[in-house]
Design a protein around this motif. Structure first.
Motif, PDB file in Angstrom:
ATOM      1  N   ARG A   6      41.627  47.540  34.284  1.00 52.87           N
ATOM      2  CA  ARG A   6      42.280  46.454  35.003  1.00 52.87           C
ATOM      3  C   ARG A   6      43.448  45.970  34.141  1.00 52.87           C
ATOM      4  N   GLY A   8      46.514  43.410  33.292  1.00 54.90           N
ATOM      5  CA  GLY A   8      46.998  42.049  33.457  1.00 54.90           C
ATOM      6  C   GLY A   8      48.386  41.875  32.876  1.00 54.90           C
ATOM      7  N   GLY A  31      44.833  43.180  37.529  1.00 58.65           N
ATOM      8  CA  GLY A  31      44.111  41.924  37.420  1.00 58.65           C
ATOM      9  C   GLY A  31      44.946  40.799  37.985  1.00 58.65           C
ATOM     10  N   ASP A  62      39.595  38.849  31.512  1.00 60.37           N
ATOM     11  CA  ASP A  62      39.346  39.571  32.759  1.00 60.37           C
ATOM     12  C   ASP A  62      39.954  40.967  32.800  1.00 60.37           C
ATOM     13  N   CYS A  63      40.894  41.270  31.895  1.00 56.28           N
ATOM     14  CA  CYS A  63      41.637  42.529  31.976  1.00 56.28           C
ATOM     15  C   CYS A  63      41.410  43.389  30.733  1.00 56.28           C
TER      16      CYS A  63
END
Length: 283
Positions: A6, A8, A31, A62-63
């Motif tokens: 993912r 970002g 992301g 999150d990434c």
């Protein structure tokens, strides 16, 4: 690992948005975006159908791969701010000028640093992503994922080239000369055509046709074989008349460029003596 990562983006300007949209269209997982301008990050997230992040900590958590798509002169300071939250990530920026070394002390984060630069003029947040499929991506950084990152872009259909960190500044200067500096020379020629009675549109159209023809020859035949004109012919009278007709600022630009053209001319015509021409253009 890179098949399902993912990605970002810290920064939601033209480059970040264009890359995000391009990755999305190519089936890569995005992301989303964090920016000091929440409005820009929200717009970018909506445009790429990804997530708007309110903090550096959130997007980093999150990434898997973080792209620093911020202005060149802020990469270092943004990195310092982000570094406390980073652990075991792939970190990259998209500057043509800087190498991955700008991510100082990255070893303490157990992460891997790269520079990934698209050799293309990115002029629009909304439309430049469409041109990225034709771009060369120049990649430099840690050997751990260098091959995998290269493969990632190749799988999207891009040409790639790895480059040494110590060559990034020369690389960027070359890109600027062939793109931005060419604009200056074209503008100078356009101004002269307008003084001769052409409208701006007419000058732009006719000079573009001339320049494009020369670029086409350079692509197929190389610089040396493509060189024509009074300087290549060693036509001292014509070059002198050109310089006499130009205002001082343009004359200086003309002469400086002529010094490089003489080098090309000498390669094309090794038995021709350009000493007098060189002296004329150095006055």
């Amino acid at each position: 690992m890179l098949d399902h990562i993912r990605i970002g983006f810290i920064g939601a300007g033209r480059v970040g948005v264009s890359l995000g949209k391009y990755f999305t269209e190519k089936g890569r997982k995005i992301g989303g975006y964090y920016s000091l301008s929440p409005a820009s990050a929200k717009w970018a997230a909506e445009f790429t159908k990804s997530t708007y992040y309110e903090s550096l900590q959130q997007i980093i958590s999150d990434c898997d791969m973080i792209l620093f798509t911020v202005p060149d002169d802020t990469i270092s300071s943004v990195w310092k701010e982000a570094k406390p939250y980073i652990s075991e990530k792939i970190i990259a920026h998209c500057s043509g000028l800087h190498s991955s070394n700008i991510f100082s002390d990255i070893g303490v984060t157990n992460s891997f640093a790269y520079s990934i630069h698209p050799l293309i003029a990115v002029s629009s947040r909304e439309n430049s992503w469409k041109e990225l499929s034709h771009a060369l991506f120049t990649i430099e950084g840690d050997e751990t994922y260098l091959h995998k990152i290269t493969e990632m872009f190749q799988e999207m259909g891009n040409r790639t080239r790895t480059i040494l960190a110590e060559n990034k500044i020369k690389y960027h200067a070359a890109a600027a000369v062939s793109s931005n500096y060419m604009t200056a020379l074209f503008y100078m020629a356009q101004s002269l055509f307008e003084e001769c009675g052409f409208t701006e549109e007419e000058a732009r159209k006719e000079l573009y046709a001339l320049a494009k023809g020369n670029l086409d020859h350079i692509l197929t035949d190389g610089c040396v074989n493509s060189l024509t004109g009074p300087l290549e012919r060693n036509d001292l009278t014509t070059v002198q008349k050109h310089m006499d007709a130009l205002p001082s600022e343009m004359r200086e630009v003309y002469a400086k460029n002529a010094s490089y053209l003489i080098q090309v001319a000498e390669k094309k015509n090794p038995n021709r003596d350009y000493k007098t021409m060189r002296k004329l253009c150095s006055q």
